[in-house]
Design a protein around this motif. Structure first.
Motif, PDB file in Angstrom:
ATOM      1  N   ARG A   4       1.136   1.902  25.966  1.00 19.35           N
ATOM      2  CA  ARG A   4       0.671   1.496  24.379  1.00 19.35           C
ATOM      3  C   ARG A   4       1.938   1.016  23.600  1.00 19.35           C
ATOM      4  NH1 ARG A   4      -3.870   5.965  22.609  1.00 19.35           N
ATOM      5  NH2 ARG A   4      -5.071   5.613  24.624  1.00 19.35           N
ATOM      6  N   SER A   5       1.480  -0.235  23.095  1.00 16.48           N
ATOM      7  CA  SER A   5       2.774  -0.914  22.283  1.00 16.48           C
ATOM      8  C   SER A   5       2.708   0.048  20.924  1.00 16.48           C
ATOM      9  CB  SER A   5       2.307  -2.132  21.933  1.00 16.48           C
ATOM     10  OG  SER A   5       1.203  -2.500  21.115  1.00 16.48           O
ATOM     11  N   ARG A   6       4.203   0.237  20.339  1.00 13.04           N
ATOM     12  CA  ARG A   6       4.289   1.036  19.106  1.00 13.04           C
ATOM     13  C   ARG A   6       3.768   0.222  18.134  1.00 13.04           C
ATOM     14  NH1 ARG A   6      10.280   3.683  20.415  1.00 13.04           N
ATOM     15  NH2 ARG A   6       9.800   4.730  22.272  1.00 13.04           N
ATOM     16  N   ARG A   7       3.148   1.124  17.167  1.00 13.16           N
ATOM     17  CA  ARG A   7       2.699   0.335  16.148  1.00 13.16           C
ATOM     18  C   ARG A   7       3.780   0.543  14.701  1.00 13.16           C
ATOM     19  NH1 ARG A   7      -3.717   2.257  15.674  1.00 13.16           N
ATOM     20  NH2 ARG A   7      -4.196   1.185  17.564  1.00 13.16           N
ATOM     21  N   ARG A   8       4.064  -0.506  13.988  1.00 14.26           N
ATOM     22  CA  ARG A   8       4.901  -0.619  13.195  1.00 14.26           C
ATOM     23  C   ARG A   8       4.413  -0.205  12.053  1.00 14.26           C
ATOM     24  NH1 ARG A   8       8.362  -6.135  13.219  1.00 14.26           N
ATOM     25  NH2 ARG A   8       9.232  -5.647  15.288  1.00 14.26           N
ATOM     26  N   ILE A   9       4.787   1.028  11.134  1.00 19.24           N
ATOM     27  CA  ILE A   9       4.149   1.631   9.983  1.00 19.24           C
ATOM     28  C   ILE A   9       4.490   0.799   8.823  1.00 19.24           C
ATOM     29  CG2 ILE A   9       3.997   3.851   8.472  1.00 19.24           C
ATOM     30  CD1 ILE A   9       4.434   5.488  11.180  1.00 19.24           C
ATOM     31  N   ARG A  10       3.954   0.199   8.278  1.00 23.32           N
ATOM     32  CA  ARG A  10       4.230  -0.576   6.921  1.00 23.32           C
ATOM     33  C   ARG A  10       3.169   0.100   5.804  1.00 23.32           C
ATOM     34  NH1 ARG A  10       4.341  -6.663   8.922  1.00 23.32           N
ATOM     35  NH2 ARG A  10       5.991  -6.591  10.189  1.00 23.32           N
ATOM     36  N   TRP A  11       3.959   0.258   4.690  1.00 19.37           N
ATOM     37  CA  TRP A  11       3.262   0.787   3.545  1.00 19.37           C
ATOM     38  C   TRP A  11       2.589  -0.426   2.589  1.00 19.37           C
ATOM     39  CZ3 TRP A  11       3.528   0.468  -1.989  1.00 19.37           C
ATOM     40  CH2 TRP A  11       2.708   1.150  -2.883  1.00 19.37           C
ATOM     41  N   ARG A  12       1.524  -0.463   2.463  1.00 20.16           N
ATOM     42  CA  ARG A  12       0.858  -1.403   1.523  1.00 20.16           C
ATOM     43  C   ARG A  12      -0.136  -0.860   0.314  1.00 20.16           C
ATOM     44  NH1 ARG A  12      -1.261  -5.946   5.817  1.00 20.16           N
ATOM     45  NH2 ARG A  12       0.865  -6.657   6.779  1.00 20.16           N
ATOM     46  N   PRO A  13       0.200  -1.137  -0.808  1.00 17.31           N
ATOM     47  CA  PRO A  13      -0.796  -0.631  -1.836  1.00 17.31           C
ATOM     48  C   PRO A  13      -2.014  -1.033  -1.538  1.00 17.31           C
ATOM     49  CG  PRO A  13       0.424  -2.585  -2.469  1.00 17.31           C
ATOM     50  CD  PRO A  13       0.991  -2.222  -1.300  1.00 17.31           C
ATOM     51  N   ARG A  14      -2.771   0.023  -1.695  1.00 21.25           N
ATOM     52  CA  ARG A  14      -4.366  -0.087  -1.383  1.00 21.25           C
ATOM     53  C   ARG A  14      -5.180  -0.494  -2.826  1.00 21.25           C
ATOM     54  NH1 ARG A  14      -5.458   4.537   3.117  1.00 21.25           N
ATOM     55  NH2 ARG A  14      -4.210   3.816   4.668  1.00 21.25           N
ATOM     56  N   SER A  15      -4.505   0.066  -3.887  1.00 19.90           N
ATOM     57  CA  SER A  15      -5.311  -0.182  -5.163  1.00 19.90           C
ATOM     58  C   SER A  15      -4.250  -0.488  -6.143  1.00 19.90           C
ATOM     59  CB  SER A  15      -6.012   0.924  -5.188  1.00 19.90           C
ATOM     60  OG  SER A  15      -5.413   2.455  -5.393  1.00 19.90           O
ATOM     61  N   THR A  16      -5.005  -0.674  -7.503  1.00 17.05           N
ATOM     62  CA  THR A  16      -4.060  -0.659  -8.763  1.00 17.05           C
ATOM     63  C   THR A  16      -3.301   0.360  -8.809  1.00 17.05           C
ATOM     64  OG1 THR A  16      -5.703  -2.545  -9.346  1.00 17.05           O
ATOM     65  CG2 THR A  16      -4.148  -1.436 -10.988  1.00 17.05           C
ATOM     66  N   THR A  17      -4.039   1.506  -8.692  1.00 14.11           N
ATOM     67  CA  THR A  17      -3.413   3.125  -9.057  1.00 14.11           C
ATOM     68  C   THR A  17      -2.287   2.974  -8.088  1.00 14.11           C
ATOM     69  OG1 THR A  17      -5.708   3.859  -9.311  1.00 14.11           O
ATOM     70  CG2 THR A  17      -3.773   5.419  -9.056  1.00 14.11           C
ATOM     71  N   ASP A  18      -2.083   2.692  -6.979  1.00  6.72           N
ATOM     72  CA  ASP A  18      -0.741   2.606  -5.947  1.00  6.72           C
ATOM     73  C   ASP A  18       0.199   2.034  -6.838  1.00  6.72           C
ATOM     74  OD1 ASP A  18      -2.078   4.481  -4.483  1.00  6.72           O
ATOM     75  OD2 ASP A  18      -2.585   2.808  -2.992  1.00  6.72           O
ATOM     76  N   VAL A  19       0.004   0.825  -7.043  1.00 11.41           N
ATOM     77  CA  VAL A  19       1.060  -0.068  -7.806  1.00 11.41           C
ATOM     78  C   VAL A  19       1.510   0.579  -9.024  1.00 11.41           C
ATOM     79  CG1 VAL A  19       1.387  -2.365  -8.676  1.00 11.41           C
ATOM     80  CG2 VAL A  19      -0.096  -2.193  -6.827  1.00 11.41           C
ATOM     81  N   LEU A  20       0.784   1.062  -9.567  1.00 15.86           N
ATOM     82  CA  LEU A  20       0.970   1.784 -11.096  1.00 15.86           C
ATOM     83  C   LEU A  20       1.930   2.913 -10.886  1.00 15.86           C
ATOM     84  CD1 LEU A  20      -2.244   1.308 -13.174  1.00 15.86           C
ATOM     85  CD2 LEU A  20      -0.105  -0.046 -13.513  1.00 15.86           C
ATOM     86  N   GLY A  21       1.579   3.711  -9.887  1.00 12.30           N
ATOM     87  CA  GLY A  21       2.449   4.991  -9.489  1.00 12.30           C
ATOM     88  C   GLY A  21       3.912   4.752  -9.120  1.00 12.30           C
ATOM     89  N   ALA A  22       3.867   3.639  -8.157  1.00 19.31           N
ATOM     90  CA  ALA A  22       4.998   3.085  -7.492  1.00 19.31           C
ATOM     91  C   ALA A  22       6.156   2.651  -8.890  1.00 19.31           C
ATOM     92  CB  ALA A  22       4.906   1.911  -6.817  1.00 19.31           C
ATOM     93  N   ALA A  23       5.437   1.698  -9.763  1.00 21.18           N
ATOM     94  CA  ALA A  23       6.137   1.415 -11.055  1.00 21.18           C
ATOM     95  C   ALA A  23       6.690   2.445 -11.828  1.00 21.18           C
ATOM     96  CB  ALA A  23       5.212   0.436 -11.930  1.00 21.18           C
ATOM     97  N   ALA A  24       5.773   3.622 -11.892  1.00 17.29           N
ATOM     98  CA  ALA A  24       6.312   4.747 -12.661  1.00 17.29           C
ATOM     99  C   ALA A  24       7.419   5.378 -12.057  1.00 17.29           C
ATOM    100  CB  ALA A  24       5.030   5.616 -12.915  1.00 17.29           C
ATOM    101  N   VAL A  25       7.389   5.622 -10.892  1.00 12.27           N
ATOM    102  CA  VAL A  25       8.635   6.193 -10.245  1.00 12.27           C
ATOM    103  C   VAL A  25       9.898   5.436 -10.467  1.00 12.27           C
ATOM    104  CG1 VAL A  25       9.565   6.827  -7.953  1.00 12.27           C
ATOM    105  CG2 VAL A  25       7.053   7.224  -8.427  1.00 12.27           C
ATOM    106  N   VAL A  26       9.958   4.046 -10.131  1.00  9.21           N
ATOM    107  CA  VAL A  26      10.910   3.303 -10.624  1.00  9.21           C
ATOM    108  C   VAL A  26      11.516   3.405 -11.823  1.00  9.21           C
ATOM    109  CG1 VAL A  26      11.751   0.854 -10.541  1.00  9.21           C
ATOM    110  CG2 VAL A  26      10.318   1.643  -8.731  1.00  9.21           C
ATOM    111  N   LEU A  27      10.328   3.153 -12.859  1.00  7.93           N
ATOM    112  CA  LEU A  27      10.696   3.353 -14.264  1.00  7.93           C
ATOM    113  C   LEU A  27      11.329   4.670 -14.543  1.00  7.93           C
ATOM    114  CD1 LEU A  27      10.634   1.971 -17.135  1.00  7.93           C
ATOM    115  CD2 LEU A  27       8.456   3.096 -17.306  1.00  7.93           C
TER     116      LEU A  27
END
Length: 228
Positions: A4-27
């Motif tokens: 089986r081919s290896r799958r690349r794991i990529r993180w993608r925000p699934r919602s607005t909450t994920d985006v806001l959480g990541a922004a909060a960490v950077v801030l």
């Protein structure tokens, strides 16, 4: 079956909450770094008088060392300017002390000289430089009183002074004497010699070696120099 081919794991925000959480960490990280930099700047501001004082102390210490070295150099120069050795003093020396004495006498005469004599020195015990005279190589032969230096020493010095050490002048110095053949051979082939009488005039009476031997300036063609 194929693996089986290896799958690349990529993180993608699934919602607005994920985006806001990541922004909060950077801030939060940005604020923490800014606060740390501010604290360092505050400490540096409070400590600048100490840093300035330390810099001033270092500067004063460096100036003091330079002044001390200048006084020491002047004192050494004054001491060497009046340096004298009697023949009995030179006779009582060992080989190494005799070489150091010849080095000091060259320094007294205005040469920048150093002792290099050791095993495998290829007929060079002291090497000095003085403009416009050039480079001098001295071979020291400390003997018992009444000892004689033969022609073989002259052959050796001539073979190495120019080709090995780049000398403009080659000199053999002894507290004894030279055989007639050694003196005659040296005179013919440009290897100068300092016997007991000349050594007394140089070391005790204070006559400069280059004046005593009439050393020419370095542009003089020497017997061992290759010609075009």
């Amino acid at each position: 079956m194929t693996p089986r081919s290896r799958r690349r794991i990529r993180w993608r925000p699934r919602s607005t909450t994920d985006v806001l959480g990541a922004a909060a960490v950077v801030l939060a990280l940005t604020v923490a770094l800014a606060q740390a930099a501010s604290r360092l700047a505050t400490k540096a501001t409070k400590a600048w008088p100490l840093l300035a004082l330390a810099g001033l102390v270092c500067a004063v210490a460096l100036v003091g060392l330079r002044i001390r070295n200048q006084y020491r150099h002047r004192a050494d120069s004054a001491r060497l300017a009046h340096l004298r050795f009697t023949l009995p003093e030179l006779d009582a020396m060992g080989d190494q002390d005799f070489e150091y004495a010849l080095r000091d006498l060259l320094v007294r005469d205005g040469w920048s000289a150093k002792k290099v004599g050791q095993g495998g020195d290829q007929a060079a015990d002291v090497i000095g430089v003085r403009l416009p005279l050039g480079r001098i190589v001295v071979q020291a032969k400390h003997t018992r009183v009444g000892g004689k230096v033969g022609s073989s020493v002259m052959y050796q010095v001539k073979g190495t002074a120019g080709p090995v050490h780049g000398a403009d002048h080659a000199v053999v110095v002894t507290n004894g004497t030279f055989t007639r053949d050694a003196m005659a051979w040296g005179d013919r082939h440009g290897v100068r010699w300092v016997d007991r009488d000349r050594l007394n005039r140089w070391a005790h009476e204070g006559k400069a070696l280059h004046e005593l031997l009439g050393l020419p300036a370095r542009n003089t063609r020497l017997p061992w120099r290759r010609t075009a």
